[in-house]
Design a protein around this motif. Sequence first.
Motif, mmCIF file in Angstrom:
data_model
loop_
_atom_site.group_PDB
_atom_site.id
_atom_site.type_symbol
_atom_site.label_atom_id
_atom_site.label_comp_id
_atom_site.label_asym_id
_atom_site.label_seq_id
_atom_site.Cartn_x
_atom_site.Cartn_y
_atom_site.Cartn_z
ATOM 1 N N LYS A 1 0.837 -1.213 0.000
ATOM 2 C CA LYS A 1 0.000 0.000 0.000
ATOM 3 C C LYS A 1 0.865 1.252 0.000
ATOM 4 N N TYR A 2 1.604 1.442 -1.089
ATOM 5 C CA TYR A 2 2.537 2.557 -1.146
ATOM 6 C C TYR A 2 1.903 3.774 -1.787
ATOM 7 N N ASN A 3 2.502 4.920 -1.528
ATOM 8 C CA ASN A 3 2.123 6.132 -2.227
ATOM 9 C C ASN A 3 3.244 6.469 -3.210
ATOM 10 N N ALA A 4 2.933 6.407 -4.495
ATOM 11 C CA ALA A 4 3.971 6.560 -5.516
ATOM 12 C C ALA A 4 4.663 7.915 -5.416
ATOM 13 N N ARG A 5 3.935 8.945 -5.004
ATOM 14 C CA ARG A 5 4.583 10.253 -4.869
ATOM 15 C C ARG A 5 5.676 10.194 -3.812
ATOM 16 N N ASP A 6 5.346 9.635 -2.658
ATOM 17 C CA ASP A 6 6.314 9.610 -1.570
ATOM 18 C C ASP A 6 7.503 8.721 -1.896
ATOM 19 N N VAL A 7 7.215 7.587 -2.508
ATOM 20 C CA VAL A 7 8.288 6.664 -2.851
ATOM 21 C C VAL A 7 9.165 7.249 -3.968
ATOM 22 N N ALA A 8 8.545 8.053 -4.825
ATOM 23 C CA ALA A 8 9.308 8.719 -5.890
ATOM 24 C C ALA A 8 10.271 9.750 -5.300
ATOM 25 N N ILE A 9 9.827 10.442 -4.278
ATOM 26 C CA ILE A 9 10.695 11.443 -3.639
ATOM 27 C C ILE A 9 11.945 10.758 -3.078
ATOM 28 N N VAL A 10 11.727 9.610 -2.452
ATOM 29 C CA VAL A 10 12.861 8.873 -1.890
ATOM 30 C C VAL A 10 13.774 8.360 -3.005
ATOM 31 N N ARG A 11 13.144 7.890 -4.073
ATOM 32 C CA ARG A 11 13.967 7.396 -5.192
ATOM 33 C C ARG A 11 14.833 8.517 -5.758
ATOM 34 N N PRO B 1 16.686 15.632 -9.458
ATOM 35 C CA PRO B 1 15.570 16.434 -8.970
ATOM 36 C C PRO B 1 14.223 15.757 -9.211
ATOM 37 N N ILE B 2 13.237 16.156 -8.453
ATOM 38 C CA ILE B 2 11.876 15.665 -8.666
ATOM 39 C C ILE B 2 10.940 16.870 -8.622
ATOM 40 N N ILE B 3 9.987 16.886 -9.553
ATOM 41 C CA ILE B 3 9.028 17.992 -9.603
ATOM 42 C C ILE B 3 7.633 17.451 -9.313
ATOM 43 N N LEU B 4 7.006 17.963 -8.266
ATOM 44 C CA LEU B 4 5.628 17.598 -7.967
ATOM 45 C C LEU B 4 4.745 18.736 -8.446
ATOM 46 N N GLY B 5 3.830 18.437 -9.350
ATOM 47 C CA GLY B 5 3.005 19.510 -9.890
ATOM 48 C C GLY B 5 1.553 19.358 -9.504
ATOM 49 N N SER B 6 0.890 20.471 -9.236
ATOM 50 C CA SER B 6 -0.538 20.422 -8.947
ATOM 51 C C SER B 6 -1.138 21.821 -8.928
ATOM 52 N N ALA B 7 -2.433 21.892 -9.260
ATOM 53 C CA ALA B 7 -3.163 23.146 -9.068
ATOM 54 C C ALA B 7 -3.672 23.215 -7.635
ATOM 55 N N THR B 8 -3.744 22.040 -7.007
ATOM 56 C CA THR B 8 -4.299 21.947 -5.657
ATOM 57 C C THR B 8 -3.420 21.014 -4.830
ATOM 58 N N PRO B 9 -2.221 21.460 -4.454
ATOM 59 C CA PRO B 9 -1.300 20.550 -3.763
ATOM 60 C C PRO B 9 -1.915 19.930 -2.499
ATOM 61 N N SER B 10 -1.495 18.710 -2.217
ATOM 62 C CA SER B 10 -1.929 18.040 -0.994
ATOM 63 C C SER B 10 -1.436 18.830 0.208
ATOM 64 N N LEU B 11 -2.103 18.674 1.322
ATOM 65 C CA LEU B 11 -1.643 19.379 2.519
ATOM 66 C C LEU B 11 -0.255 18.927 2.939
ATOM 67 N N GLU B 12 0.035 17.641 2.676
ATOM 68 C CA GLU B 12 1.357 17.114 3.031
ATOM 69 C C GLU B 12 2.452 17.878 2.282
ATOM 70 N N SER B 13 2.281 18.008 0.974
ATOM 71 C CA SER B 13 3.319 18.668 0.185
ATOM 72 C C SER B 13 3.386 20.155 0.512
ATOM 73 N N TRP B 14 2.223 20.741 0.746
ATOM 74 C CA TRP B 14 2.194 22.162 1.070
ATOM 75 C C TRP B 14 2.987 22.430 2.343
ATOM 76 N N GLN B 15 2.756 21.574 3.345
ATOM 77 C CA GLN B 15 3.444 21.745 4.624
ATOM 78 C C GLN B 15 4.952 21.550 4.439
ATOM 79 N N ASN B 16 5.320 20.559 3.632
ATOM 80 C CA ASN B 16 6.744 20.332 3.367
ATOM 81 C C ASN B 16 7.385 21.541 2.704
ATOM 82 N N ALA B 17 6.637 22.193 1.827
ATOM 83 C CA ALA B 17 7.170 23.393 1.176
ATOM 84 C C ALA B 17 7.300 24.520 2.203
ATOM 85 N N LYS B 18 6.294 24.620 3.062
ATOM 86 C CA LYS B 18 6.323 25.668 4.085
ATOM 87 C C LYS B 18 7.517 25.498 5.022
ATOM 88 N N GLU B 19 7.828 24.232 5.308
ATOM 89 C CA GLU B 19 8.947 23.968 6.217
ATOM 90 C C GLU B 19 10.285 23.987 5.491
#
Length: 676
Positions: free
Chosen positions: A272-282, A289-307
Amino acid sequence: MSESPLTSQGKLWEVALNVPLPDTFTYEASEDLKVQPGDPVKVPFGPKNRKVQGLVIGPTEAKESSKDFKTKTIAEKDPEKIPLSKMQIKWLQWISDYYVYPLGQVQQSVFPPLKKKSNRKSRKKDIVPDVEPITAPDLTDEQKSVLSEIDVKSSETYLLHGVTGSGKTEVYIEVIEQVIASGKKAMVLVPEISLTPQLVRRFAERFQDQIAVLHSHLTDREKTDQWWQIVEGDKKLLIGARSALFCPVPNLGVIVVDEEHETSFKQEEKLKYNARDVAIVRAKMEKCPIILGSATPSLESWQNAKEGKFKLLTLKNRVSNRPLPEVTIVNPREDRDEHNELPYWLSETLFKKLKNTFENSQQTALFLNRRGIAPNVQCYDCGFSYECPNCDISLTLHGKHHLVCHYCNYHERKSDECPDCKEGEPKAYGLGTEAVEKGILELFPEARVFRADRDEIQSREALEEMVRKMENSEIDFLIGTQMIAKGLDFKNLTLVGIIHADVAFNIPDFRASERGYQLCTQVSGRAGRHAVPGEVVIQTYKKEHPSLQAVKNHNYYQFVEEEAENRKLFHYPPFGKITSIRVSGLREQEVIEESQALANYLKQLIEKYDQLGGVQVLGPTPSPLTKIKNRFRYHLLIKAKDHQTINHIAKMADQFIRDQCKKTKCLIDVDPYTLL
Ligand code: ADP
Ligand code: ZN
């Protein structure tokens, strides 16, 4: 490594086997079989010595406990597979550890489904279409500025937040061009549903025959061929859905995860993996580099950007100064005109715009996240309701008489007389896409209506047909579910109607607001992407819902700030970690007993180690869908501040389950996306 004391012939090797056991196994290699870490092998396993596929992890020494056993010998190297690098092994180990899932079963995902074929006559069944190459458009200032911030030599995680139609895809393409020019390969992951011919064509216009594609609509043969073409062949760009992430693309220079917030990146079965998270680790391990794109980022990614863990890049405007669509929110109960006899689900406002759009030969998309005529059929006299005998859910009406369970496909015929009281007549309640289609055809008999949902579109061909008809303006009203929510880009599509926005918001899940917001924004984003500005009408019974207001204002920040406060309050992600354990079985009593035993054990555990402060074990409670396919379902929830703590408890739970929970199936879900 030193020779093992137990054997003089060969070395001992740790091998991860494709079996559902948490441990790796020790095997011996004969003198003439030169094995190395990363080699795929076949080994004898079990009392019958059946051949099992495995991966050599590294040299090992004899374990005390294994002295009684005679160590078996590796049968052969698997010629059908390629050896993996140390880095790839490390990555697989990370996945296995994080998701508490056997390493031997994780490594399985890396390889293609079939044997490699040597006489690969490229039977080019337009997996990647032949298209005329086009040159890059002049980039907008925003695109240029974003690109100047992306360093293709770094191993940075970028969060590209760009409104729908802001030209994110163009940014990916530019980055990929740089990567390929430097001699490396690239990977783009998109949700299965948006991996349309349209999307592939767009990349093909720029990269022609350098593309390989992997998604679930391909045959095993096609998947295998595509896999080898990117792994050993001359393809430079892999575009794929979730599982393509496991493809050992050599010399990887960038990973793009488009629509990073999408729940379909989470696999719900087996690992039960999340491909986004596993991609970041890869990407970290590949040092790319890895680029996560969205018009409506997940709260997880938003918080990571904030931090500051991710680097935030923003595209605020659509390209060519095209405006974002104007959004109107209406309540169909209030928004009525007595003179017009409209169906109860259609507001006056939406009706007028439908009429207008149709008369101007523009296209409309109507979105409703529910198939069929109605989700519920009840007898008004006695309250009888058609339920699935196997699942805890009511049957959905399709057509006039066909009742179907959307979970197990059970079906029966609706009778005109109530099966219970024999007096009343069972009537349909609620709304599905089929009913909307009927309603629209009654209002606009001469219109060309196309319904796109899982009942109508079951193949890639059907999806392509829909796209073609939309592009050729052979459709006036497109009515659909999720299927039409994302990715699509049609020149003449100027009006979007969301029939019943509340469906998305009413799921029993802490992510309900986020899902609703994302879905409404994505659907709205289909409107007016070209010359003619778009309009959106959202119908809802809760006009004041803050997330809907944020959709109307095209204000992600308004949404995310309010939502973050709610999450903080309850220590939900991203302000805490959760893991769920689902316990299911055919007998409810056994499910209750074993889930209770597991919960008791975990509760004791966290009391004993009080250094694990802030940990909670909640439940067991019946799942919102208590029975599916005759299996009763309960779940417990572990909440903690950090992953390390939760990981520790999840591993203890895994051991307990293997030892004690023999009558039920217990599945650990780390960072779950659904509690249904
Ligand atoms: P997003 O991925 O953010 O939704 P797209 O990359 O699909 O946006 O871009 C939206 C539309 O604008 C597409 O039709 C695309 O071809 C076009 N487009 C993108 N960048 C430019 C540009 N710099 N100049 C002109 N058109 C562009
Ligand atoms: Zn069912």
